[in-house]
Scaffold this motif. Structure first.
Motif, PDB file in Angstrom:
ATOM      1  N   UNK A 219       0.900  -1.136   0.010  1.00 42.24           N
ATOM      2  CA  UNK A 219       0.018   0.180   0.099  1.00 42.24           C
ATOM      3  C   UNK A 219       0.963   1.320   0.027  1.00 42.24           C
ATOM      4  N   UNK A 220       2.023   0.997   0.821  1.00 45.22           N
ATOM      5  CA  UNK A 220       2.820   2.379   0.742  1.00 45.22           C
ATOM      6  C   UNK A 220       3.469   2.579  -0.699  1.00 45.22           C
ATOM      7  N   UNK A 221       3.735   1.507  -1.125  1.00 45.73           N
ATOM      8  CA  UNK A 221       4.261   1.827  -2.672  1.00 45.73           C
ATOM      9  C   UNK A 221       3.280   2.396  -3.699  1.00 45.73           C
ATOM     10  N   UNK A 222       1.835   1.733  -3.364  1.00 47.87           N
ATOM     11  CA  UNK A 222       0.852   2.711  -4.292  1.00 47.87           C
ATOM     12  C   UNK A 222       0.584   3.903  -3.774  1.00 47.87           C
ATOM     13  N   UNK A 223       0.717   4.388  -2.566  1.00 48.83           N
ATOM     14  CA  UNK A 223       0.703   5.662  -2.013  1.00 48.83           C
ATOM     15  C   UNK A 223       1.813   6.781  -2.773  1.00 48.83           C
ATOM     16  N   UNK A 224       3.050   5.959  -2.646  1.00 53.97           N
ATOM     17  CA  UNK A 224       4.210   6.900  -3.402  1.00 53.97           C
ATOM     18  C   UNK A 224       3.903   7.074  -4.869  1.00 53.97           C
ATOM     19  N   UNK A 225       3.249   6.228  -5.280  1.00 49.59           N
ATOM     20  CA  UNK A 225       3.253   6.046  -7.051  1.00 49.59           C
ATOM     21  C   UNK A 225       1.977   6.781  -7.287  1.00 49.59           C
ATOM     22  N   UNK A 226       1.104   7.036  -6.749  1.00 45.41           N
ATOM     23  CA  UNK A 226      -0.275   7.635  -7.175  1.00 45.41           C
ATOM     24  C   UNK A 226      -0.675   8.713  -6.349  1.00 45.41           C
ATOM     25  N   UNK A 227      -0.134   9.337  -5.391  1.00 49.03           N
ATOM     26  CA  UNK A 227      -0.362  10.317  -4.530  1.00 49.03           C
ATOM     27  C   UNK A 227       0.091  11.665  -5.101  1.00 49.03           C
ATOM     28  N   UNK A 228       1.210  11.595  -6.013  1.00 44.32           N
ATOM     29  CA  UNK A 228       1.868  12.870  -6.069  1.00 44.32           C
ATOM     30  C   UNK A 228       1.824  13.057  -7.692  1.00 44.32           C
ATOM     31  N   UNK A 229       2.325  14.286  -7.967  1.00 44.92           N
ATOM     32  CA  UNK A 229       2.446  14.896  -9.281  1.00 44.92           C
ATOM     33  C   UNK A 229       3.516  15.864  -9.503  1.00 44.92           C
ATOM     34  N   UNK A 230       3.714  16.335 -10.608  1.00 44.33           N
ATOM     35  CA  UNK A 230       5.077  17.085 -10.835  1.00 44.33           C
ATOM     36  C   UNK A 230       4.305  18.421 -11.081  1.00 44.33           C
ATOM     37  N   UNK A 231       4.876  19.546 -10.509  1.00 48.69           N
ATOM     38  CA  UNK A 231       4.466  20.973 -10.773  1.00 48.69           C
ATOM     39  C   UNK A 231       5.872  21.715 -11.032  1.00 48.69           C
ATOM     40  N   UNK A 232       5.664  22.714 -11.780  1.00 51.02           N
ATOM     41  CA  UNK A 232       6.671  23.737 -12.179  1.00 51.02           C
ATOM     42  C   UNK A 232       6.424  25.242 -11.438  1.00 51.02           C
ATOM     43  N   UNK A 233       7.250  25.378 -10.528  1.00 52.77           N
ATOM     44  CA  UNK A 233       7.126  26.635  -9.659  1.00 52.77           C
ATOM     45  C   UNK A 233       8.269  27.602 -10.199  1.00 52.77           C
ATOM     46  N   UNK A 234       7.939  28.810  -9.792  1.00 56.32           N
ATOM     47  CA  UNK A 234       8.754  29.966 -10.191  1.00 56.32           C
ATOM     48  C   UNK A 234       9.923  30.243  -8.978  1.00 56.32           C
ATOM     49  N   UNK A 235      10.967  29.929  -9.310  1.00 59.42           N
ATOM     50  CA  UNK A 235      12.040  30.347  -8.006  1.00 59.42           C
ATOM     51  C   UNK A 235      12.962  31.578  -8.464  1.00 59.42           C
ATOM     52  N   UNK A 236      12.469  32.813  -8.295  1.00 61.34           N
ATOM     53  CA  UNK A 236      13.068  33.900  -8.826  1.00 61.34           C
ATOM     54  C   UNK A 236      12.890  34.115 -10.326  1.00 61.34           C
ATOM     55  N   UNK A 237      14.092  33.947 -11.253  1.00 63.92           N
ATOM     56  CA  UNK A 237      14.085  33.968 -12.325  1.00 63.92           C
ATOM     57  C   UNK A 237      14.006  32.623 -13.091  1.00 63.92           C
ATOM     58  N   UNK A 238      13.982  31.415 -12.443  1.00 63.65           N
ATOM     59  CA  UNK A 238      14.223  30.270 -12.666  1.00 63.65           C
ATOM     60  C   UNK A 238      12.933  29.455 -12.447  1.00 63.65           C
ATOM     61  N   UNK A 239      12.840  28.500 -13.317  1.00 63.31           N
ATOM     62  CA  UNK A 239      11.666  27.633 -13.041  1.00 63.31           C
ATOM     63  C   UNK A 239      12.220  26.301 -12.460  1.00 63.31           C
ATOM     64  N   UNK A 240      11.592  25.781 -11.385  1.00 66.12           N
ATOM     65  CA  UNK A 240      12.002  24.390 -11.038  1.00 66.12           C
ATOM     66  C   UNK A 240      10.699  23.574 -10.988  1.00 66.12           C
ATOM     67  N   UNK A 241      10.958  22.169 -11.201  1.00 65.96           N
ATOM     68  CA  UNK A 241      10.212  21.088 -11.093  1.00 65.96           C
ATOM     69  C   UNK A 241      10.155  20.489  -9.765  1.00 65.96           C
ATOM     70  N   UNK A 242       9.053  20.695  -8.968  1.00 65.45           N
ATOM     71  CA  UNK A 242       9.006  19.905  -7.816  1.00 65.45           C
ATOM     72  C   UNK A 242       7.888  18.859  -7.702  1.00 65.45           C
ATOM     73  N   UNK A 243       7.747  17.975  -6.799  1.00 61.58           N
ATOM     74  CA  UNK A 243       6.860  16.923  -6.602  1.00 61.58           C
ATOM     75  C   UNK A 243       5.626  17.436  -5.436  1.00 61.58           C
ATOM     76  N   UNK A 244       4.337  17.275  -5.735  1.00 61.67           N
ATOM     77  CA  UNK A 244       3.398  17.678  -4.393  1.00 61.67           C
ATOM     78  C   UNK A 244       2.360  16.681  -4.809  1.00 61.67           C
TER      79      UNK A 244
END
Length: 350
Positions: A219-244
């Protein structure tokens, strides 16, 4: 884990309009196996707050394996698992529409109406349906039955797994405890870390924290596989890809405050259990939901007469995440009590 490999298909379903506006989308997965039997049972599953449809997968593998050994009428034809409309994949698809609503606006009752709409759809015509809910999902499954005449219900049986249902009277008599529990759940969700550099970092973070420390490894494997998605956030003048998280923390936190839906579900359960066998599975550990919730669901003096009550030793409110194999065994006993006479409840008669 059993070696059984489930096959699955992903669906995006329309839901009924609300207040004159188009309904949100509901994401669902249909699970089946090579030995699925068209004479068997079709199972519908609704998860609890903060979970998503894939949380059912480890338990489903055990359940399909158990029922494959039974007579054809008690085998599983297919299983459908739904995302709450602001949880899991549905949260991503509905992201723009959800931003136009206040947080917490997607009630259990609205999700129940979406499930009822699917039950009426051609997908399930002629199927023998069994409804399942865990925690808040129990209220969703029960509330979905309000869309049908009491004496002509689509479900031939319903399973409530650690339901978080309670009567208004019992809530009021334990008001301080209930409100404290609700605030604690809300606060814990809003304080939880919500942004990570990688999925692995997220997994390592939650592996050391409750309630995830008590999760079955699959179940923990399922949780980590399906609970999150990638988002792009602005960090100053640069864009970063994060997981939320797919489910916005505010939507999850405010879902704990939808107590009115639980009251309504308790009233509907009291009516439905007279005409549909309702099987209840509890854990033996009262780690989240107080014992009087269980007492409420089995109070025969108030007309609440479940067809069976089973308890899974060593499991708490997170029974689905903690003990998927033991839960599957408990469910199998109830499924095997369903008789072929239940064909009189076939959906095409609605």
């Amino acid at each position: 884990m059993t070696s059984l490999q489930l096959r699955s298909e992903l669906f995006v379903l329309d839901t009924p309009p609300r207040h004159g506006l188009p309904g949100l989308k509901m994401t669902a997965k249909r699970y089946y196996t090579p030995f699925s039997d068209s004479r068997g049972l079709t199972l519908l599953f609704a998860h609890g707050v903060g979970a998503h449809k894939e949380h059912w997968e480890p338990m489903l593998r055990y359940l399909f394996s158990h029922q494959n050994l039974e007579q054809s009428s008690n085998r599983i034809r297919e299983a459908w698992c739904f995302d709450w409309l602001n949880h899991g994949d549905a949260a991503i698809i509905n992201e723009a529409a959800l931003k136009r609503r206040p947080p917490g606006d997607v009630s259990i009752a609205e999700w129940a109406a979406a499930i009822a709409s699917f039950v009426r759809s051609p997908f399930l015509k002629g199927h023998r349906l069994v409804g399942f809910g865990h925690s808040a999902g129990s209220s969703a499954i029960i509330l979905s039955t309000r869309a049908f005449p009491l004496r002509n219900q689509p479900f031939i049986a319903v399973f409530l797994l650690e339901p978080s249902m309670l009567s208004r009277e019992l809530w009021m008599s334990h008001l301080l405890e209930g409100e404290t529990l609700m605030r604690r759940s809300t606060r814990a969700t809003l304080r939880r870390r919500n942004m990570f550099n990688t999925r692995e970092e997220a997994a390592n973070y939650f592996r050391e924290r409750k309630p995830w420390t008590g999760y079955d490894p699959d179940v923990f494997d399922v949780f980590t596989q399906h609970s999150f998605h990638s988002v792009v956030i602005q960090n100053g003048s640069e864009e970063e890809t994060k997981v939320t998280f797919k489910c916005d923390m505010h939507h999850e936190a405010l879902a704990y405050q939808d107590i009115e839906s639980h009251f309504e579900a308790t009233d509907q359960y009291t009516r439905v259990c007279r005409v549909v066998p309702v099987h209840i599975v509890f854990g033996t550990i009262h780690d989240y939901v107080p014992s009087y919730y269980q007492d409420c669901m089995t109070d025969v003096s108030q007309g609440r007469s479940p067809a069976s009550v089973r308890r899974v030793p060593g499991a708490g409110h997170g029974i689905l995440q903690q003990a998927p194999e033991a839960l599957a065994r408990a469910i199998s006993v109830g499924l095997n009590s369903i008789t072929t006479d239940s064909t009189s409840h076939l959906l095409h008669r609605l």
